[in-house]
Structures are given as C-alpha cells and as structure tokens.
Design an enzyme around this catalytic site. Structure first.
Site, mmCIF file in Angstrom:
data_model
loop_
_atom_site.group_PDB
_atom_site.id
_atom_site.type_symbol
_atom_site.label_atom_id
_atom_site.label_comp_id
_atom_site.label_asym_id
_atom_site.label_seq_id
_atom_site.Cartn_x
_atom_site.Cartn_y
_atom_site.Cartn_z
ATOM 1 N N ASP A 96 -2.300 10.604 9.397
ATOM 2 C CA ASP A 96 -2.639 9.829 7.977
ATOM 3 C C ASP A 96 -2.771 8.359 8.088
ATOM 4 O O ASP A 96 -1.791 7.875 8.504
ATOM 5 C CB ASP A 96 -1.697 10.335 7.034
ATOM 6 C CG ASP A 96 -1.774 9.894 5.655
ATOM 7 O OD1 ASP A 96 -3.199 10.129 5.103
ATOM 8 O OD2 ASP A 96 -1.573 8.744 5.354
ATOM 9 N N TYR A 101 -4.421 -0.037 5.239
ATOM 10 C CA TYR A 101 -3.259 -0.304 6.388
ATOM 11 C C TYR A 101 -3.462 -1.234 7.197
ATOM 12 O O TYR A 101 -4.246 -1.279 8.160
ATOM 13 C CB TYR A 101 -2.858 0.880 6.913
ATOM 14 C CG TYR A 101 -2.270 2.128 5.911
ATOM 15 C CD1 TYR A 101 -1.916 1.867 4.594
ATOM 16 C CD2 TYR A 101 -2.283 3.380 6.462
ATOM 17 C CE1 TYR A 101 -1.322 2.855 3.910
ATOM 18 C CE2 TYR A 101 -1.785 4.482 5.571
ATOM 19 C CZ TYR A 101 -1.327 4.303 4.287
ATOM 20 O OH TYR A 101 -1.141 5.143 3.502
ATOM 21 N N LYS A 127 -8.023 7.425 3.406
ATOM 22 C CA LYS A 127 -8.043 7.168 1.789
ATOM 23 C C LYS A 127 -9.581 6.560 1.560
ATOM 24 O O LYS A 127 -10.148 5.833 2.184
ATOM 25 C CB LYS A 127 -6.944 6.056 1.564
ATOM 26 C CG LYS A 127 -5.592 6.279 2.283
ATOM 27 C CD LYS A 127 -5.033 7.472 1.785
ATOM 28 C CE LYS A 127 -3.631 7.720 2.364
ATOM 29 N NZ LYS A 127 -3.179 7.393 3.437
ATOM 30 N N ASN A 282 11.851 6.477 1.730
ATOM 31 C CA ASN A 282 11.672 5.394 0.855
ATOM 32 C C ASN A 282 11.492 4.089 1.656
ATOM 33 O O ASN A 282 12.327 3.106 1.701
ATOM 34 C CB ASN A 282 12.842 5.202 -0.134
ATOM 35 C CG ASN A 282 12.990 6.318 -1.146
ATOM 36 O OD1 ASN A 282 13.940 7.200 -0.949
ATOM 37 N ND2 ASN A 282 11.901 6.419 -1.954
ATOM 38 N N GLY A 284 12.094 3.397 4.517
ATOM 39 C CA GLY A 284 12.930 3.463 5.604
ATOM 40 C C GLY A 284 14.622 3.079 4.983
ATOM 41 O O GLY A 284 15.466 2.800 5.694
ATOM 42 N N PRO A 290 16.603 -2.821 4.746
ATOM 43 C CA PRO A 290 16.810 -3.421 3.613
ATOM 44 C C PRO A 290 15.783 -3.649 2.427
ATOM 45 O O PRO A 290 15.502 -4.791 1.853
ATOM 46 C CB PRO A 290 17.361 -4.842 4.339
ATOM 47 C CG PRO A 290 16.388 -4.878 5.475
ATOM 48 C CD PRO A 290 16.313 -3.645 5.876
#
Length: 383
Positions: A96, A101, A127, A282, A284, A290
């Site tokens: 994907d 990106y 996309k 989410n 990572g 973090p």
C-alpha cells in the site's frame, strides 16, 4: 451491457471448460493461448469479488509505504530496497503506497522493486486526491523534511484530477494498473485542504467517486474506497456511492477502537464493504514510539493512552505475550477486516510483523484484557 459480475461468471465458466478440454484425449497440453490466460485471470479475480460485486484484497497481510516515504526519518534507497526484498522473501504480496508518502518517494521506491515482478503475483493499492507538481520553489521541506522530493502537492478530487492522479502513480510505479485506489485524506482531520472537508467531499461526490467507478469498469483498478483517519467520511461515502473497500487508518487498535467497532463496522457490514486496517500500532506508539499517530503534534500523547499502554504491557508480560504481536492480531480479527497493512523502515521489522501474524496467543490474555476493560466486551479476538 454485460455487468462486471456477469462477465466474471462467464469467465469462470470459460476457464472451467478450457481446463476440461485439456484433460480430454488429444486435448491441448501446450502453452495456453492468450484468451485462455485472460479467462483464467478473470476467474481468479472473481474469487475476490463479493456477491454484490465488491472487490476485496485476497491477502490478509500487507506492507504500508509511509516509512519508505521518509515520514519519520531518513531511509536510504539501498535500505528501502532491502526492506522490500525482505518482505517479498517472507511472502508479503500486498503493498500500500500513496503519492503523499514522501511526495512521490515511496511510489518510486516500491515501483523500482515491483516493476520487474510478475504483476499477477502481488496486489498494490495507492491513493488519489493529491496531485504532485515539480517546482523549483517546492515547499516539500515543510511537509516531509526527510524527503528529497522536488514536488508540491495540489488537492484535486475532481474526475479529471483523479484520473490524472492514477496515471501519474502508474508512471512512478512502472506498472499498468492498480488493484485498489483509495481517495486520500478527504477528512475533517486534514488541515491542509483548501476548503472545508465537506466542500471537498461534495466535489468528490460528483467527481472522484463516479470517475473511480468508471475506471473500475475499465479495468484500470479493481476496487476503490476512502483512505482516512476519521469515521465520518467512510459513513458518508456509503450513503452516496458504491465503494468496494476502505482504508480505516488510526481507528482500530488496542488503544482506541470503540467507535469503529460500534459505528463503522455495522455500517460497512450492511453495505458488504470490507476494510483494510492501517496504523494498528498507532504509528508505533503501541510498540514504544514516542508519538501517537501522525502529524506535527503527534508527540502530544494523552496521558490516558500512556497509562493504558502501561496496563497492556503488564498483562502481556504476565502471559508471555509480545504486545506488538497482540496489537497486530487484534486489528486483523474483525470479520470486516479484509487485510492489515503495517509500515516498516527496517528489514527486521517486516520479518517480525509477518511472524507475529502466525504466532499463537493464549485465550486467557484476551480474557484478562476484557475483564479489566482494556478492550471492548464485544471486540472480536483472534482464535
């Protein structure tokens, strides 16, 4: 006019007759003709079409392209190719990507690797809605500081813009068709849209959606849907169009899944639309990053999420379970989840994620999560 469903039924019958003829005395045992190959390919595709005519990806696990667009850090071309080599060798066959990106970087990298592979051996989604235009004064560094792309982005959800977007993606990828096209970030969380998202959605209703349906009938794509981080656009597109599959990103994870479970899932189930689940970690966060999800404020993590992650870790440790493995399997468990896509930037990550999908997790682990109200009581869990 023959409908897509009727054509696929005819193709399956034709393929069966061809196979039967080959078994008869004197039947053709040499290489199949082009027509026979086309009939067989159509029959194989038919297996991925629902009775309502909706396409869904045939592979349950896929690799997402966000990290190879240098979203979070610099990934070299050599390292990106090594990640893709590792994914392919492990058996990953769904990829994907998006023009967004790295503003073209991810598509070029995936295309460099995949364009020499047999096209029928893998599926790929990209996309639409964001056109890229090279510029000497591109503001790309403001959006993707780690990407060397010379492109600016222009939002365009019109019919011609959508067709142009797919043509551009095919050129960057070096292939002749996409399997799925997701209308990207047509959502209230997208602060870069030139006008409110409802106005852009109205443009897509008469532009992008019917154009994608036409391209589906033309065979340029097999299916289409929305790729968004919020539920509102998915619920709305089900009312005004006929999508096949939607990319539900950042909405169904161990940390946050109640709304998707109780509102989005019933709606797509009623329309016989399937989902590709994205960002099950989410971005990572579940596995220790973090940040939570995406954007410039992703480091602002709600205290409740940090506390929930700690509780999840403690229970996972008590059962000898890898929390990342549990998170991936949890997001892939619903009946409406046709596939799970994960983003990786290193070889070991894709191998670990692929292995995680084959790992057995004790039922008691899921029971404990429900008993402590860390996941919804009606949330499906892996068998």
């Amino acid at each position: 006019m023959t409908s897509r469903r009727e054509f696929l039924n005819l193709a399956m019958k034709g393929s069966a007759l061809t196979a039967a003829a080959a078994l008869m005395p004197g039947g053709p045992l040499a290489a199949r003709t082009a027509n026979e190959k086309a009939a067989t390919n159509a029959a194989e595709n038919a297996a991925n079409i629902s009775p309502q005519g909706h396409y869904k990806p045939p592979f349950k696990f896929g690799m997402g392209g966000v990290p190879l667009g240098n979203e979070f850090s610099i990934v070299t071309d050599e390292d990106a190719n090594a990640v893709l080599e590792a994914a392919w060798s492990a058996g990953v066959r769904y990829y994907d990507v998006s023009p967004w990106y790295g503003l073209g970087l991810a598509e070029r990298r995936f295309g460099y690797f995949l364009h020499n592979k047999k096209r029928s051996d893998y599926i790929i989604s990209s996309k639409v809605g964001k056109l890229l235009k090279a510029s000497k004064t591109a503001h790309n560094r403001n959006l993707f500081p780690f990407s060397p792309s010379p492109n600016d982005v222009v939002f365009d959800y019109t019919g011609p813009g959508i067709r142009r977007s797919i043509e551009d993606s095919l050129q960057r990828l070096g292939i002749d068709s996409l399997d799925i096209a997701f209308v990207h970030d047509l959502s209230p969380d997208n602060k870069l849209l030139p006008t409110p998202w409802e106005e852009q959605f109205k443009i897509a209703t008469t532009g992008a959606f019917p154009e994608l349906t036409r391209m589906r009938e033309e065979g340029i794509i097999k299916g289409w849907g929305l790729g968004v981080n919020r539920p509102e656009p998915i619920l709305r597109v089900l009312e005004v169009a006929d999508p096949d599959v939607c990319l539900l990103a950042s909405q169904y994870s161990l940390i946050d899944h109640k709304n998707a479970l109780n509102n989005v899932f019933p709606a797509v189930r009623q329309k016989n639309v399937s989902l590709v689940i994205g960002s099950s970690l989410n971005a990572g966060f579940v596995s220790g990053s973090p940040r939570y999800n995406y954007g410039k404020d992703s480091y602002k993590i709600p205290a409740a999420y940090i506390e929930k992650r700690k509780k999840l870790r403690d229970i996972a440790a008590n059962h000898g379970v890898d929390l990342r493995t549990a998170a991936l399997q949890f997001s892939a468990a619903p009946d409406v989840a046709a596939a799970l896509v994960v983003g990786v930037s290193r070889e070991h990550q894709i191998l670990e994620d692929y292995t995680s999908m084959q790992t057995k997790i004790p039922a008691e682990f899921w029971t404990d999560l429900k008993s402590q109200n860390l996941i919804e009581q009606n949330a499906p869990t892996p068998v």
